[in-house]
Write an enzyme that holds these catalytic residues in place. Structure first.
Site, PDB file in Angstrom:
ATOM      1  N   LEU A   1       0.827  -1.210   0.000  1.00 51.08           N
ATOM      2  CA  LEU A   1       0.000   0.000   0.000  1.00 51.08           C
ATOM      3  C   LEU A   1       0.860   1.259   0.000  1.00 51.08           C
ATOM      4  O   LEU A   1       1.958   1.276   0.542  1.00 51.08           O
ATOM      5  CB  LEU A   1      -0.900   0.015   1.229  1.00 51.08           C
ATOM      6  CG  LEU A   1      -1.824  -1.192   1.397  1.00 51.08           C
ATOM      7  CD1 LEU A   1      -2.554  -1.108   2.726  1.00 51.08           C
ATOM      8  CD2 LEU A   1      -2.792  -1.297   0.245  1.00 51.08           C
ATOM      9  N   ASP A   2       0.325   2.322  -0.588  1.00 54.67           N
ATOM     10  CA  ASP A   2       1.002   3.612  -0.525  1.00 54.67           C
ATOM     11  C   ASP A   2       0.443   4.406   0.647  1.00 54.67           C
ATOM     12  O   ASP A   2      -0.361   3.898   1.440  1.00 54.67           O
ATOM     13  CB  ASP A   2       0.904   4.363  -1.856  1.00 54.67           C
ATOM     14  CG  ASP A   2      -0.529   4.747  -2.226  1.00 54.67           C
ATOM     15  OD1 ASP A   2      -1.428   4.639  -1.366  1.00 54.67           O
ATOM     16  OD2 ASP A   2      -0.744   5.161  -3.381  1.00 54.67           O
ATOM     17  N   GLN A   3       0.813   5.668   0.743  1.00 58.85           N
ATOM     18  CA  GLN A   3       0.388   6.492   1.881  1.00 58.85           C
ATOM     19  C   GLN A   3      -1.105   6.763   1.916  1.00 58.85           C
ATOM     20  O   GLN A   3      -1.644   7.188   2.929  1.00 58.85           O
ATOM     21  CB  GLN A   3       1.144   7.817   1.858  1.00 58.85           C
ATOM     22  CG  GLN A   3       0.830   8.667   0.632  1.00 58.85           C
ATOM     23  CD  GLN A   3       1.737   9.869   0.514  1.00 58.85           C
ATOM     24  OE1 GLN A   3       2.684  10.000   1.256  1.00 58.85           O
ATOM     25  NE2 GLN A   3       1.423  10.752  -0.417  1.00 58.85           N
ATOM     26  N   PHE A   4      -1.801   6.504   0.808  1.00 56.71           N
ATOM     27  CA  PHE A   4      -3.242   6.737   0.753  1.00 56.71           C
ATOM     28  C   PHE A   4      -4.058   5.472   0.998  1.00 56.71           C
ATOM     29  O   PHE A   4      -5.275   5.484   0.883  1.00 56.71           O
ATOM     30  CB  PHE A   4      -3.624   7.349  -0.601  1.00 56.71           C
ATOM     31  CG  PHE A   4      -2.882   8.626  -0.884  1.00 56.71           C
ATOM     32  CD1 PHE A   4      -3.152   9.780  -0.172  1.00 56.71           C
ATOM     33  CD2 PHE A   4      -1.886   8.650  -1.845  1.00 56.71           C
ATOM     34  CE1 PHE A   4      -2.451  10.949  -0.417  1.00 56.71           C
ATOM     35  CE2 PHE A   4      -1.188   9.822  -2.101  1.00 56.71           C
ATOM     36  CZ  PHE A   4      -1.464  10.963  -1.380  1.00 56.71           C
TER      37      PHE A   4
ATOM     38  N   ILE B   1      -3.959   2.642  -0.798  1.00 57.07           N
ATOM     39  CA  ILE B   1      -4.276   1.863  -2.001  1.00 57.07           C
ATOM     40  C   ILE B   1      -2.985   1.221  -2.516  1.00 57.07           C
ATOM     41  O   ILE B   1      -1.887   1.641  -2.169  1.00 57.07           O
ATOM     42  CB  ILE B   1      -4.940   2.730  -3.101  1.00 57.07           C
ATOM     43  CG1 ILE B   1      -4.029   3.861  -3.545  1.00 57.07           C
ATOM     44  CG2 ILE B   1      -6.266   3.274  -2.625  1.00 57.07           C
ATOM     45  CD1 ILE B   1      -4.563   4.650  -4.722  1.00 57.07           C
TER      46      ILE B   1
END
Length: 188
Positions: free
Chosen positions: A67-70, A72
């Site tokens: 996952l990224d920082q958002f 997703i």
């Protein structure tokens, strides 16, 4: 008392030495290759293509570190998913780790993101082959509703020690034909 060792990392910024936008006069002027430069292999005698009839499917679940920082799945992770699918197809055909083709190019069409704990299905197959290239397509679907997440097209080649393309090994065509024949018998 515990002692902690800290490492100081210093970085320097260097100015970019290439233009942000490439002027059209700087691009090489080459004509695209002819569409029928070499004879195509008939990897599949059935209607609908020159590759595998049926897709190979893998079910996976999104992992935390993808996952990224958002929250997703990071775009770069989808390349790993598609390569996993391609390697499973390679192994199914009969390639070993020493004889795997090299990925030449890959394009992605992102439709919807995957999120934390999503289960998904990757479907992949060779949809065509030429004397020197294998053409793949992969699709990623979110489960359980099979919502389309991503479409991928990729090309793989065999390279010699000098990084020149080689012809496909002879067993590739016969193995794809065998898989297609067993798929047809299974469906009857």
């Amino acid at each position: 008392m515990s002692h902690h060792t800290f490492t100081r990392i210093t970085t320097t910024q260097t100015p970019l030495s290439f233009p942000a936008v490439v002027a059209s006069h700087m691009l090489p002027h080459r004509l695209p290759p002819p569409s029928r430069r070499c004879r195509r292999l008939a990897c599949n005698s059935s209607k609908g293509g020159k590759g595998m009839v049926r897709f190979h499917a893998i079910e996976l679940q999104v992992r935390e570190y993808e996952l990224d920082q958002f929250g997703i799945v990071n775009n770069a992770v989808y390349a790993n998913y598609c390569e996993t699918s391609m390697f499973q197809v390679f192994y199914m055909i009969g390639f070993s780790d020493e004889t795997l083709p090299t990925l030449l190019e890959s394009s992605y069409k992102f439709i919807s993101p995957l999120r934390k704990r999503d289960r998904f299905l990757i479907k992949g197959r060779i949809y065509e082959c030429s004397p020197a290239r294998l053409y793949f397509e992969n699709f990623i679907f979110r489960l359980p509703n099979k919502e389309l997440i991503l479409e991928n097209k990729a090309t793989a080649v065999f390279l010699d020690k000098s990084s020149h393309p080689l012809r496909l090994p002879p067993f590739v065509k016969s193995r794809i034909d065998e898989l297609n024949k067993s798929d047809k018998q299974h469906l009857l």
